[in-house]
Design an enzyme around this catalytic site. Structure first.
Site, mmCIF file in Angstrom:
data_model
loop_
_atom_site.group_PDB
_atom_site.id
_atom_site.type_symbol
_atom_site.label_atom_id
_atom_site.label_comp_id
_atom_site.label_asym_id
_atom_site.label_seq_id
_atom_site.Cartn_x
_atom_site.Cartn_y
_atom_site.Cartn_z
ATOM 1 N N MET A 161 0.856 -1.203 0.000
ATOM 2 C CA MET A 161 0.000 0.000 0.000
ATOM 3 C C MET A 161 0.889 1.249 0.000
ATOM 4 S SD MET A 161 -1.671 -0.305 3.816
ATOM 5 C CE MET A 161 -0.684 -0.743 5.259
ATOM 6 N N ALA A 163 0.899 4.198 -1.459
ATOM 7 C CA ALA A 163 0.333 5.542 -1.306
ATOM 8 C C ALA A 163 -0.060 5.801 0.148
ATOM 9 C CB ALA A 163 -0.868 5.723 -2.231
ATOM 10 N N TYR A 164 -0.607 4.793 0.796
ATOM 11 C CA TYR A 164 -0.994 4.948 2.206
ATOM 12 C C TYR A 164 0.225 5.170 3.092
ATOM 13 C CZ TYR A 164 -2.805 3.739 6.841
ATOM 14 O OH TYR A 164 -3.134 3.757 8.174
ATOM 15 N N THR A 165 1.240 4.339 2.936
ATOM 16 C CA THR A 165 2.413 4.492 3.806
ATOM 17 C C THR A 165 3.120 5.815 3.543
ATOM 18 O OG1 THR A 165 3.677 3.125 2.251
ATOM 19 C CG2 THR A 165 2.799 2.029 4.182
ATOM 20 N N LYS A 168 1.075 8.486 5.363
ATOM 21 C CA LYS A 168 1.247 8.401 6.810
ATOM 22 C C LYS A 168 2.642 8.847 7.246
ATOM 23 C CE LYS A 168 -2.745 7.103 8.373
ATOM 24 N NZ LYS A 168 -3.492 7.961 9.327
#
Length: 257
Positions: A161, A163-165, A168
């Site tokens: 993932m 884009a998520y990491t 964040k």
């Protein structure tokens, strides 16, 4: 964990608290814990049914319920308008908790420009613009606390993932830069970094016997990180007890990273 067995923060009584994604998961625990402290709580979410159930449950348990407004946080104009309306109804916001996020898995090979931008629009962009909306009121009062919810996923080198990491990981940069900009007005900005939290979504989608064994191997502490564990750290950072804490990250992951 019974909230009655946990500490109280007298400075949170009657504070106006605004939470994004406050209807389910970690957000629901945040909402309940602030209501239990006597705060005046408002939250936004896109899950209307879950949010209404939470309101009813808190009304039954505490004799008062938080203010809920449906809002898609990717619509920045709507988010900022909602914040203004809540401040007009409850008073200037004392505590902002940027909690809403979506950790949908995705492969780097399949990630398009449009999908990348959409992930940032959910997981990063609203944090800054919610801050922008509440900061004039905090500046006028010369006080306030902003808590951004990060993730240990990027620290643990979690794949699947990107884009998520990335979003964040960027949150702590946002936290530290804004903490410098607003600190002169006695406004604190911090990041809370959850570990693998046993929300209903996680249990339904990704927690398996195999992943449970991985949690046991990686955490220093036995047991599981629960939503209330994250909420308790957020309460501390919202309260006057943490008056000299800013530009920091506070990790609640059972000792994983």
């Amino acid at each position: 964990m019974e909230l009655s067995s946990l500490g109280r923060f007298p400075s949170l009584d009657s504070k106006v608290v605004f939470i994004t994604g406050g209807g389910t998961g970690i957000g629901a625990a945040l909402t309940e814990c602030f209501v239990a402290q006597g705060s005046r709580v408002a939250f936004v979410d896109i899950d209307v049914d879950g949010s209404n159930r939470l309101q009813d449950a808190l009304q039954a348990q505490y004799g008062r319920k938080p203010l809920f407004r449906r809002c898609d946080i990717t619509d920045i104009a709507a988010l900022q308008k909602t914040i203004a309306e809540i401040a007009a109804e409850l008073g200037p916001i004392d505590v902002l908790v940027n909690n809403a996020a979506n950790d949908q898995r995705h492969k780097w090979q399949d990630t398009t420009v449009e999908y990348w931008d959409e992930r940032m629009a959910i997981n990063l962009r609203p944090m800054f613009f919610a801050m922008q909306a509440v900061l004039p009121g905090m500046t006028a009062k010369k006080a306030g606390s902003i808590i951004n919810i990060g993730s240990m996923s990027w620290k643990a080198r979690q794949g699947g993932m990107p884009a998520y990491t990335t979003a964040k990981a960027a949150i702590h940069g946002l936290t530290r830069g804004m903490a410098r900009d607003v600190g002169k007005d006695n406004i604190r900005v911090n990041t809370v970094v959850p570990g693998w939290v046993m929300t209903e979504r996680q249990l339904k989608l990704w927690v398996t016997p195999e992943s449970g064994a991985e949690i046991d191997r990686q955490q220093c502490l036995a047991g599981r990180v629960m939503p209330v564990d994250i909420a308790q750290m957020v309460l501390f950072l919202a309260a006057d007890d943490s008056k000299m804490c800013s530009a920091q990250e506070f990790t609640v992951d059972g000792g994983w990273v």
